[in-house]
Design an enzyme around this catalytic site. Structure first.
Site, PDB file in Angstrom:
ATOM      1  CB  THR A  99      -0.946  -0.012   1.212  1.00 36.59           C
ATOM      2  OG1 THR A  99      -1.679  -1.247   1.211  1.00 36.59           O
ATOM      3  CG2 THR A  99      -1.928   1.137   1.193  1.00 36.59           C
ATOM      4  CE1 TYR A 118       1.537  -9.174   1.899  1.00 33.21           C
ATOM      5  CE2 TYR A 118       3.177  -7.436   1.646  1.00 33.21           C
ATOM      6  CZ  TYR A 118       1.925  -7.933   1.378  1.00 33.21           C
ATOM      7  OH  TYR A 118       1.052  -7.221   0.596  1.00 33.21           O
ATOM      8  CE  LYS A 168      -0.611  -7.609   4.299  1.00 32.40           C
ATOM      9  NZ  LYS A 168      -0.106  -6.379   3.641  1.00 32.40           N
TER      10      LYS A 168
END
Length: 295
Positions: A50, A138, A166
């Site tokens: 993001t 992640y 994640k």
């Protein structure tokens, strides 16, 4: 079973990186951190997907992490994005994040070069050996081009400083295998799957939509933890259309930055090769924001 990374339970917001005239807008970034502190967010994560981390120079990457840590001042945890497809670069960034005061490192699986499973293991093991900052794996094969298999993640869980993952595969089976086969804290990498994942033993989310409505995400998590299933489900169904559009109208964070601008929280442009949200999709976004009650 106690989970290793419960210091990262709850809501972690994947921060956008504000750009203005081609440069990082440092003042706007500091305001983002302050706003998340005011909202009660548990943790912020700069320099992730993001945050448009692939477009940041090495100096910018370190600078963004340093600013966020400075501004957090211990008021909110910082999970700094330090992943790379270069193991040496990942080590360098993780050491820099620790020096800046980060509480943990969010490390994306090496992308593009598509390691074998043992390569994934040795990559993260090398970073863990070089720096004792807690690591959150992640796994997002939709962007990295290769899945880090649950067996590999469970093997990595044996390393003391690798504490969480994640989970961005969208696979409930994979998440279940990690939860049953390790002590890792599992965080949703997809806003729309936060509640389903928590129902299996997950501990929270690294959220995109938390940039807009962190209190609503926090309320859903709190309702679930309090055993108020009906209230948690109600929150989930309200959040779902907003979560869907933030990730489906265009590549993240294009819709998010457009939404923030529309809501008076302008974070500037996206950086090439990302491009602004099209006029057609802005109409769809407007409808979603109105339906949610944000406009």
């Amino acid at each position: 079973m106690s989970r290793k990374g419960e210091m990262f339970a709850g809501l972690t917001v994947a921060l956008v990186t504000p750009f203005r005239d081609g440069k990082v807008d440092e003042a706007a970034l500091r305001k983002l951190v302050d706003w998340q502190v005011e909202q009660g967010t548990n943790c912020v994560s700069p320099c992730g997907t993001t945050g448009e981390s692939p477009t940041l120079t090495h100096d910018e990457h370190e600078r963004v992490i340093k600013i966020v840590c400075e501004q957090a001042k211990g008021r909110v945890r910082v999970m700094a994005g330090t992943g790379s497809n270069s193991t040496l670069e990942a080590i360098r960034l993780t050491k820099a994040a620790k020096a800046a005061g980060a509480d943990g490192a969010l490390m994306v699986a090496p992308y593009y070069n598509k390691p074998m499973q043992d390569g994934f293991y040795r990559h993260f093991a090398a970073v863990a050996e070089a720096c004792d900052l807690p690591i959150v794996l992640y796994n997002i094969p939709g962007r990295t081009a290769k899945n880090m298999e649950p067996e590999t993640i469970c093997r990595l869980a044996e390393i003391p400083t690798i504490v969480a993952v994640k989970e961005s595969t969208g696979s409930m089976d994979q998440a279940s295998q990690i939860l049953s086969g390790s002590r890792l804290t599992v965080l949703s990498g997809d806003d729309s799957l936060t509640l389903p994942l928590m129902s299996m033993g997950g501990s929270g989310v690294v959220s995109v939509v938390g940039n807009i409505v962190p209190k609503d995400v926090l309320a859903m998590i709190a309702a679930w933890k309090a055993g108020n299933i009906a209230e948690a489900q109600k929150s989930h169904h309200k959040l779902f259309p907003l979560c869907r559009d933030m990730l489906s109208l265009a590549t993240n964070p294009i819709p998010l930055k457009a939404a923030m601008a529309r809501l008076g929280r302008d974070t500037g442009e996206v950086r090439l090769p990302l491009t602004p949200l099209s006029e057609q999709d802005q109409v769809k976004l407007e409808k979603t924001l109105k339906t949610y009650g944000l406009l």
